[in-house]
Each structure stands twice: as C-alpha cells, then as structure tokens.
Design a protein around this motif. Sequence first.
Motif, PDB file in Angstrom:
ATOM      1  N   LEU A  96      66.585   6.816 -14.516  1.00 24.59           N
ATOM      2  CA  LEU A  96      66.734   8.183 -14.048  1.00 24.59           C
ATOM      3  C   LEU A  96      68.122   8.382 -13.459  1.00 24.59           C
ATOM      4  CD1 LEU A  96      63.669   8.670 -14.305  1.00 24.59           C
ATOM      5  CD2 LEU A  96      63.815   9.835 -12.117  1.00 24.59           C
ATOM      6  N   MET A  97      68.653   7.309 -12.921  1.00 20.70           N
ATOM      7  CA  MET A  97      69.930   7.370 -12.257  1.00 20.70           C
ATOM      8  C   MET A  97      70.824   6.329 -12.901  1.00 20.70           C
ATOM      9  SD  MET A  97      70.070   7.190  -8.187  1.00 20.70           S
ATOM     10  CE  MET A  97      69.867   8.751  -7.386  1.00 20.70           C
ATOM     11  N   ARG A  98      72.103   6.677 -13.056  1.00 17.07           N
ATOM     12  CA  ARG A  98      73.016   5.689 -13.630  1.00 17.07           C
ATOM     13  C   ARG A  98      73.591   4.836 -12.515  1.00 17.07           C
ATOM     14  NH1 ARG A  98      75.152   9.666 -17.239  1.00 17.07           N
ATOM     15  NH2 ARG A  98      73.763   9.486 -19.010  1.00 17.07           N
TER      16      ARG A  98
ATOM     17  N   ILE B 249      67.780   6.270 -23.298  1.00 20.22           N
ATOM     18  CA  ILE B 249      66.628   6.972 -23.880  1.00 20.22           C
ATOM     19  C   ILE B 249      65.609   5.970 -24.412  1.00 20.22           C
ATOM     20  CG2 ILE B 249      65.961   8.563 -25.724  1.00 20.22           C
ATOM     21  CD1 ILE B 249      67.445   9.981 -23.571  1.00 20.22           C
TER      22      ILE B 249
ATOM     23  N   LYS C 222      63.615   4.340 -21.659  1.00 20.72           N
ATOM     24  CA  LYS C 222      62.630   5.253 -21.077  1.00 20.72           C
ATOM     25  C   LYS C 222      61.331   5.271 -21.877  1.00 20.72           C
ATOM     26  CE  LYS C 222      65.667   8.609 -18.779  1.00 20.72           C
ATOM     27  NZ  LYS C 222      66.226   9.956 -18.874  1.00 20.72           N
ATOM     28  N   ARG C 223      61.429   5.018 -23.198  1.00 19.78           N
ATOM     29  CA  ARG C 223      60.232   5.002 -24.036  1.00 19.78           C
ATOM     30  C   ARG C 223      59.229   3.936 -23.606  1.00 19.78           C
ATOM     31  NH1 ARG C 223      60.879   8.190 -28.266  1.00 19.78           N
ATOM     32  NH2 ARG C 223      63.032   8.505 -28.910  1.00 19.78           N
TER      33      ARG C 223
ATOM     34  N   LEU D  45      56.833  14.283 -27.342  1.00 15.48           N
ATOM     35  CA  LEU D  45      58.145  13.892 -26.823  1.00 15.48           C
ATOM     36  C   LEU D  45      58.359  12.375 -26.925  1.00 15.48           C
ATOM     37  CD1 LEU D  45      58.537  16.228 -23.725  1.00 15.48           C
ATOM     38  CD2 LEU D  45      59.451  16.494 -26.023  1.00 15.48           C
ATOM     39  N   TYR D  46      57.270  11.600 -26.849  1.00 14.73           N
ATOM     40  CA  TYR D  46      57.406  10.154 -27.013  1.00 14.73           C
ATOM     41  C   TYR D  46      57.364   9.763 -28.481  1.00 14.73           C
ATOM     42  CZ  TYR D  46      57.139   9.044 -22.043  1.00 14.73           C
ATOM     43  OH  TYR D  46      57.407   8.909 -20.715  1.00 14.73           O
ATOM     44  N   GLY D  47      57.267  10.778 -29.352  1.00 17.82           N
ATOM     45  CA  GLY D  47      57.321  10.512 -30.786  1.00 17.82           C
ATOM     46  C   GLY D  47      56.040   9.915 -31.340  1.00 17.82           C
TER      47      GLY D  47
END
Lengths: 708, 259
Positions: free
Chosen positions: B63-65, B84, B87-88, B115-117
Amino acid sequence: MSTKIIKTLVKKEMLDVFRDKKTVIMMLVIPVILYPLIFIGAMQVVAMISSSMEAQNYRIAVDAEDDGAFSRMLAEKGQKDDGSKASEAGGGRTEESGGAEEDADGENYTITLVDAGSITDYERALNDEEIDVYVSGAMQNGKMQYDIYYLSSATNSSYARNIVLDVFDEFKEELTEEKIRAAGLDVHEILEPVLYENKDTASSEQSLGSIMGAVLPFMLIISLMMGTMYPAIDTTAGERERGTLETILTLPVTSRQLIISKFLTVALIGIISALLNIFSMGGLAFYMYQIMDMQTETQSFEIAKFLPAILVCMLAVFAFSLFVSAVTMCVTSFARSYKEANNYITPLMLVIMLTGYIGFIPNIELTQTMAMIPVANICLLIKNMLIFKIDYTAIAVVLLSNVAYAVLAILFLSRIYDSESILFGDGKGGMQLFERRSNLQKGGVPTVSDVWFVVSLTIVLILYAGSMLQLKFGLAGVFGTQLLILFIPLFVVVYTKRDLCMTYGFRKTGIKNFLGGIFLIAGFIPINLVISVGLVSLLPDSAENVVTVFDELMSGNLLSVLFVIALAPAVCEEMMFRGMIFHAMKEKYRISTAIVIVAVLFGIYHMSLVKLIPTGLLGFVICYVAYRADSIYPAMLMHFLNNAFSVLISCCPEKMESVFPVLYRETLRFSDVMQLLGIGLILVGIGLVILQKGKIRGRENKMQKGIE
Amino acid sequence: MEKNRIKADCLVKTFTRNEKKNKKIDINAVDGISLSIGEGEIVGILGPNGAGKTTLLRMMSKLMRPTSGMVSIQIGEKEITDDIEVKRHIGYLSNNTKLYGRLSSRELLRMLGVLYGMSKEDTEKKIEEISEILSMGSFIDNRIEKLSTGQTQRASIARCLVHDPQVYIFDEPTLGLDILSSAAIIDFMKKERGRGKTILYSTHYMEEAEYLCDRILMIHRGKIISEGAPEGLKAQTGKGNLRDVFAELIEKEGIADEH
C-alpha cells in the motif's frame, strides 16, 4: 483486462453514488420536478402582479396656469379608459373605435384628478401616497413650463409618472399640430418629412436562437457543474472520509485505472444530469411556445433547422462534462472530508461561473484564442451554433481543448493518487487562530492556513477601507492603509503567540547582503521599466488611469510623500509579505514555491492588471534577497529604494530628467531598451555575486554557532 | 516453516515532519527492518503506539512504497516483486480498510472477483464457500452500512478471502471486538495456518499473541528489538509472561537511547 477492471470499477462507483439519496435529489428531483414547479409558480406570480396592475387607479393633481388644458387632456384619457373598462371588463382586448387608451404595456388604468387647491404641501402628499403625481405649470418667457413631481421609490407613483409623460407627448403633438395648422401648413408634410420602417432579416429561427443563446449556455454550465459536483466529492473526499480508499488500494488495481474509472463515473453522471436539465427546460420552453402559439400568431419555427446546433451542443456538453469533472476532482481530491471538499469547491464554482460570463460580453467573438479558454469557449460555441454561425475549426478547437484540459487534469490526478502524503497524510498546518488561546504553544511561525486567512482578510479590507481612506484623506489615507497592513497580521501573530523575530525575519545580517540587495534593485528598476512600458503598450487605457491617481498623491511635500509612499511600505508591506507570508510558506513548501507564492500575492495585492507583473517580479526579487540574507532588513532597504525612486520620478521631474532622460520619453527606442536591459542585467549580476559571498559568510556564522 | 513465503529486505520508511525553528526533520518510522516468513507460519508484531507497526504492514502489503528496501513474495519457483502482482497474493485487513456501505456483501465480493481476475463461476463458488465458513448467509445481501459491528468484521474478512491469497496481513484485527468475535477471528487464523497460509499480524493483546504466534517481533522506534518464539523470549529475559518481557525490553531501549 484493463478495460474490464475499469468497467467493473465504474459499475461499482455508479452503484455507490446512485444509492445515495443526495445524488438522486440533485440529479433527478431538481431538474425534473423542481424546475417546472418553480417555473409554473413564477408564471402565476407574474399573472397576479399584472392583474393587480390592471385595477390600478392613479391620483394626479394638476396645478397649472394653462386654463386647465392639460387637466382636460388627462381627464379625457382617464375617462376613456374608465369607460372601456366598465364596458368590457374582463373581455381582454378592447376594440372600441376611437380607441380606449392603453399604455405601452397594454394595461388599463383610470385616472382620478385631485383638486390641486386641496393640497397644501405636495411633497408630503406624495410621500404619504395621497396622490401619485403632482404637476405644476407656470408661464416662463412666454412658454409653459411644467414640473412633474413624483416619488421614484413608490411603484404606483412611477407608473403614474410614465402615464403623465405619455399624455404630455400627445399634448405636445396636439399643440404642435394646432400651431402648424394655424400657420397654414400641411401637418403631415412638416411632422413626417421621411418615412422609415424596421425590417429584420434574421430568420425566425435565428431570432429564437439568439434568445436561447442568452440563456442556454449558462444554464448548461450551471447544471453540469451541479451535476458533477456531488459525485466528484463523493468519489474522492467522500471515499477517503468513509475509509474505503485504503481498501481499494489493497486491490491489484493501478492508480490510473482507479482515477479513470472515478473520472468516467463523475463525467457520466454530469452528462446525465445535464441532459435531464436540457430536456426539462426544453419541455418547458416547448410548453410555453405552444401556449403562446394559441394566443397569438407568432412566426413558425422549423425545429429541424436546429438539428446541427443541437448535435454540436450535445458534443459540447460531453466535452465540457469531461473538463468540469476532471477539474472538480482535482480540487476535491485534496480534501479529507465532505465539508472540506465543499469549502474547496465554492471558489472553483465562482471562477467557472465568472469565466462563463465572458461568453456573454457583447462583441466577444469565438476567435482562436477564445476557443482555448475553458468555460467561455463552450458558452460562445453554443451561442454561435444557435444563431447559425458555424465555424468548423472553432468547433474542433473548442472540443479538443476541453478534452485536452481534461486529460491533463487526469494525469495530474493520477499523480496525486500515487502520492502517499495525500492518502495517509495527517491534516497538518490547520488554523490556530480559532483555537483556544491557552491551548496554543508559544513560538514558531504562523501556520499556512492562518496566513491565508489573514492575507485574504487584509486584502479585502484594503480593497474597501483602503481605497475609501485614500479617496478621502489622500496621502494620510495611504498611510492609514499601511498601518492596516502592519497591524492586522501583527495582531494575529501576537494573538497566536508566534515568535516575532522568526515570523518577521528580524535577524542581523552581513553588510554584503545589503550591498547585494542595493545592486540587485538598482539593476531591477531599469529592467522592470522596460517590462512595464511593454505591458502598458498592450493595455493603453488603464495605464493612463494609473498615472493620474499616482500624480494626485504625489502633489504633497516631498518628505511626507517619501515617508508615506516609500518608507511606510518598506516597513509594513515587507513585514507582511517577506516577513509573515514568506516564513509561513517556507515551512510548508519548498523555498522556490514559497518565493513564487509571495511574489504572486504581492502582485495581486496591488490590484491593478498593469502592475500585476512588474510588482510580482519586484516581490520575487526582494523575497529572494530576504531568503539569501535570512533577514528582512535588506528587503526593507530594497523596497524603500524602489519606491523612493518612483517618488522622485514624479515629484522632481526636472532634476530626474536631466539625470535619466530615458524615463520621460513617450516611447522607448530599441537602443534605449537595449541600454536599459544591459545596465540592468550587469547590476543584477553584480548584486547576485555579492549576495553569494554574503551567504557564505552567513553560513559560516551558523556553523560556528552550531559547533559552540 | 520450510519454505519462505514473504520476505522484506531492509525496509526503511522516512517521513518528513516540519518541526519548529525552520527545520524539517526526517523521521524513520520504519528503520531497516528485514524479515521473512514461511508457509504455515503466524508471526505477531508487538510494539507501543507509534513504533511503526502499521507503516511496516502497509509496506509489506504494497500500500505504501518504502523509502528503501524491497518486499517480495515467493509463489512456486517465482519470486514476485511487482506491486500489483504482489497484491494479488495478499489479503490485507486493517481498521482503515472500511467497506462500501452502500453495496451488499455479495455485490462487493463479486466486484472483487472481477478485479482479482477470477472467472464468474469461480467467484460464485468462492462466495458460497465463504458465506458458509463465516456464516454470512443471513446478511450477505444486505447493505453493509446496515450490518452490526461483528457482521461488518466478518464481511471484511470475507473481502480478504475472495481471491484465496497465500499471505494474510492483518493490522490489529481483534481491536474493539467482543470475545466471541475475536475468538472467531483467532480460530480462523489457526485454520488458515493449517492450510499452509502465511499470516503476519499486529496486536496489542499479549495473551492472544502468546497463544497464537509461532514467532513474535517486538518493534520499537522502527527497529526490531527482539525476535523469537514466545517461549524463547520468555526464557531470554527470565520473565513469566510476554507482558513483562515487553515492558522490560522497552525500558532497556529507553535507557540505551539516553546514553
């Protein structure tokens, strides 16, 4: 994959927004139900007003030495009307031969002549509304001179006056005809030597279009703005307030996909609500048209002729909704809550509406430049389309520029959504002014919010109080304005327990910083002169104004003028701009940003379009020195020198002209420009070099202190 | 424990704060933390408020770099580092991850599936399964804003489950819940560990951590001050329970800092 994600996100946003009552009210209830209701209500009020007018009886007293000639005419008119009303009450149009009189608005009225002898004080009688108009007449130099007394604040009196004036016109005409006849001449020949008639070549569609063009574009802009405003807040600030933003960021979705889907949602809702507005208003207009059609025989319109206009308007609505959505979202994205977003959006709406007004200034054409100005270009385009003025390049430029602005705003937005300080940041730099004073910690500089508040307050005060003081008291008034600039911020600084030295930069600094400042300002003055002359040649009218106002102020004693125009601003304005504003901005933003903000504010503060850029540049240069020197004193010196120089130019033109002849030339020759720029740049260069050296010394001092 | 699942390399997160006296001070909320967690392991993060727990978890879940350092996930033979893609495979839950109140749980889960495909059939199957596990049947079609606190928390967990992630990152998942609800969550975590899932979570409840965690990280001022199994930590300091271990370590750090 990406389109599928965006589609899903848009679907989700739409569901989310549409399930909220507020949106539905804004989108559906207002245009579809409220507008027609308001409209019908307004029509009924108008009808009530006009029916109350019909029954009006005007009381007029005439006291004239004309053997009652004018009273007879008035009475005749009033009687005729009375008669017609009695015979045809409620019958609509009167077609009696000889014609009962109707005034310009086609309303009937009666006149009661009040005996002038019974009125002792006509002013009081008018004020008490015992009579509506009092006419007195007396012979003067062989002519009758009538005076018509009325009370402009009373509606009845004003109407009655109009009737009296109409009667006077007729009265005059009759007398003229009589005299001409008495002289044995042909009345028609004398009174109407030529005949003329208006012939409108605009098609009936064009005249309808011009009427619609005055209303429709603005309606569209407002309705689109209202339509996008709520979803824009809801999807950005609203999402953050509800805490769902962090949730959506855990998903494998890029910030660009996120922004694009939010943007599409807002734009789509904007378009829907704009279309609803158009249909609702169009329906009303059609209804009105039908009613009017039944009553009178107006020209017929071919709706089909408006088809291209309607199509282009639709495209314009699409393009504009993209633009408005993107811009609104840019603003609302910075807000952390609904309330905050609402605060941000109000000024934006004002700016959009004001820009929209440009489209209504007569004589403003849709030129290539105008086609690039957002909001105004849409107004002008729709206006042009409705009067069948079709220019394909302009249409393309307007549509494309709107889309381009939207794209730019979206790129900017996706950068924002990437930056974590906005996502997880804490709302720092809030207002301290309205905190409990005992809760405030001592020291430091004012917060940025406090400074914005103080600056806007001071500028508004100066706008009103300052200009009034200046007009009334001249030079002393200018001094008063300066005191306002000094004391309003000072009060806030002291009240919020800030550190005075830190806030205002009251710090000792090396002699080299002063010297550098002097060189810099000496070089800046000729450069700025060139810039000012260039700008004045672009806006010739306003320049003259500036000069005359300035001249009046300069007409005092040289020393007092120097004190008020040069010394006072050097202290007061510096403390506000290079002191408080700069130091507060420096805390929150980068140095370069802070200096630019100070410069822009300084330019705006002078409230003149011509002076905006020169004063802005001056503010920039002085602020730079204040930053390098880490002290306000060199800035004060520079400001003093700059203003003193202008004072000398105005107050002792002879002496100054002998030294600097170039200042008094009507126009600058090319060689003058080069000379001024050359000298200016050399001096600025020297100033910068000296400043560099001064800075090093200052730094050494600091380092030594650090070691100690 | 055999295989590494999620790995963090020397994570640093610097926040710039404006302090008094015209100075900008950089604060390292997380100051060089490295850790790796294996399959079927539960790691608990303990630390006082402001220690950097939330920042660490936000960086671990992408969420944060991070200012510097790297987070990666091992799936099969592949090491994944792309934001990305990572996150999956993560299910992240914190007190700030609220749900869309105007949607129903089912609508939300369906949207997440896309959204998660995931395919439509898979999503529907998964929703049925989750609804069963968390017994959401009675409220799955109600708007989320109308749910009770416990139901909302269950819906939140359902949100983390939809895509069957390999790693769960929970930021104080039991905060403010009653005994029954928090027991359900602890139970859930134990079950998932049994299925070989990796769990990293932060908490303020020492007993809970002692009961649940295979390994505990104590964090203070952005640094790991102690690490180990609950039993090992107790043995190290000679204290009887985790609460005392914690207090002692923090105190030591405080004294060390002053010197």
